[in-house]
Structure formats: C-alpha cells, structure tokens
Design a protein around this motif. Sequence first.
Motif, PDB file in Angstrom:
ATOM      1  N   GLY A  33      59.751 -34.496  15.848  1.00 41.01           N
ATOM      2  CA  GLY A  33      59.475 -35.893  15.497  1.00 41.01           C
ATOM      3  C   GLY A  33      60.610 -36.512  14.689  1.00 41.01           C
ATOM      4  O   GLY A  33      60.990 -37.655  14.917  1.00 41.01           O
ATOM      5  N   GLU A  34      61.151 -35.760  13.740  1.00 42.65           N
ATOM      6  CA  GLU A  34      62.274 -36.256  12.941  1.00 42.65           C
ATOM      7  C   GLU A  34      63.512 -36.453  13.801  1.00 42.65           C
ATOM      8  O   GLU A  34      64.274 -37.392  13.593  1.00 42.65           O
ATOM      9  CB  GLU A  34      62.551 -35.309  11.778  1.00 42.65           C
ATOM     10  CG  GLU A  34      61.461 -35.342  10.726  1.00 42.65           C
ATOM     11  CD  GLU A  34      61.561 -34.204   9.723  1.00 42.65           C
ATOM     12  OE1 GLU A  34      62.101 -33.134  10.074  1.00 42.65           O
ATOM     13  OE2 GLU A  34      61.094 -34.390   8.597  1.00 42.65           O
ATOM     14  N   ALA A  35      63.715 -35.582  14.779  1.00 39.48           N
ATOM     15  CA  ALA A  35      64.853 -35.721  15.688  1.00 39.48           C
ATOM     16  C   ALA A  35      64.723 -37.007  16.500  1.00 39.48           C
ATOM     17  O   ALA A  35      65.706 -37.727  16.702  1.00 39.48           O
ATOM     18  CB  ALA A  35      64.957 -34.509  16.620  1.00 39.48           C
ATOM     19  N   VAL A  36      63.504 -37.302  16.966  1.00 45.02           N
ATOM     20  CA  VAL A  36      63.271 -38.551  17.704  1.00 45.02           C
ATOM     21  C   VAL A  36      63.558 -39.744  16.805  1.00 45.02           C
ATOM     22  O   VAL A  36      64.215 -40.701  17.211  1.00 45.02           O
ATOM     23  CB  VAL A  36      61.831 -38.608  18.253  1.00 45.02           C
ATOM     24  CG1 VAL A  36      61.513 -39.985  18.821  1.00 45.02           C
ATOM     25  CG2 VAL A  36      61.628 -37.538  19.312  1.00 45.02           C
ATOM     26  N   ARG A  37      63.102 -39.674  15.560  1.00 41.52           N
ATOM     27  CA  ARG A  37      63.361 -40.772  14.605  1.00 41.52           C
ATOM     28  C   ARG A  37      64.856 -40.957  14.386  1.00 41.52           C
ATOM     29  O   ARG A  37      65.349 -42.083  14.317  1.00 41.52           O
ATOM     30  CB  ARG A  37      62.655 -40.516  13.284  1.00 41.52           C
ATOM     31  CG  ARG A  37      61.216 -40.962  13.283  1.00 41.52           C
ATOM     32  CD  ARG A  37      60.638 -40.981  11.884  1.00 41.52           C
ATOM     33  NE  ARG A  37      60.422 -39.640  11.372  1.00 41.52           N
ATOM     34  CZ  ARG A  37      59.360 -38.904  11.627  1.00 41.52           C
ATOM     35  NH1 ARG A  37      58.403 -39.382  12.385  1.00 41.52           N
ATOM     36  NH2 ARG A  37      59.229 -37.701  11.140  1.00 41.52           N
TER      37      ARG A  37
END
Length: 47
Positions: A33-37
């Motif tokens: 999720g952080e990578a997508v953000r």
Amino acid sequence: MNENEIVEISLLLSKAHLRLLEDLADSKHCSLGEAVRLLLKQSSKLR
C-alpha cells in the motif's frame, strides 16, 4: 477508498505489475500500500 475499490484495483493489476510493486515495496522496505502511495505521489509531481 472503500474495501470494494481496493479489491477492484487489485483485480486490474496484472501479475507483472504486482511483481513490480512487490519489488518496489521490498526495495523501499515498505508495504504494498505504501509503495502504491509512493507511485501516486510521484506521478502527481510529474503533472
């Protein structure tokens, strides 16, 4: 973003895209999720 949207987004991603996201998350030592953000934040800077 609700739960249904998250499921729909994950279904749209191909296995290759998912692998790339996993590699990015591993290299940044963060969650998927952080990578997508990070990617969304970066793409908004390019506009």
